[in-house]
Design a protein around this motif. Structure first.
Motif, mmCIF file in Angstrom:
data_model
loop_
_atom_site.group_PDB
_atom_site.id
_atom_site.type_symbol
_atom_site.label_atom_id
_atom_site.label_comp_id
_atom_site.label_asym_id
_atom_site.label_seq_id
_atom_site.Cartn_x
_atom_site.Cartn_y
_atom_site.Cartn_z
ATOM 1 N N LYS A 1 2.037 1.859 -3.468
ATOM 2 C CA LYS A 1 0.969 2.166 -4.290
ATOM 3 C C LYS A 1 0.540 3.755 -4.128
ATOM 4 O O LYS A 1 0.572 4.071 -5.227
ATOM 5 N N GLU A 2 0.685 4.256 -3.013
ATOM 6 C CA GLU A 2 0.663 5.581 -2.961
ATOM 7 C C GLU A 2 1.546 6.473 -3.544
ATOM 8 O O GLU A 2 1.154 7.561 -3.882
ATOM 9 N N ASN B 1 1.116 -1.251 -0.016
ATOM 10 C CA ASN B 1 -0.108 -0.097 -0.048
ATOM 11 C C ASN B 1 0.978 1.325 -0.061
ATOM 12 O O ASN B 1 0.492 2.121 -0.568
#
Length: 47
Positions: free
Chosen positions: A45-46, A42
């Motif tokens: 991904k950001e 995550n």
């Protein structure tokens, strides 16, 4: 003397519980690793 005396039962139960705890600990470790992998995924991904 029967085979199911107290000492044998205790020895068997101890062995059984030790094996069950080992499985439980492995499962907890897998979940922790999975959480870390998801967290890293995550974060990547950001960015």
């Amino acid at each position: 003397m029967g085979r199911n005396n107290e000492r044998n039962i205790k020895k068997h139960n101890d062995k059984l519980h030790k094996a069950q705890n080992k499985v439980k600990q492995a499962e907890i470790a897998r979940k922790e690793k999975l959480k870390e992998i998801i967290k890293k995924f995550n974060e990547n991904k950001e960015e």
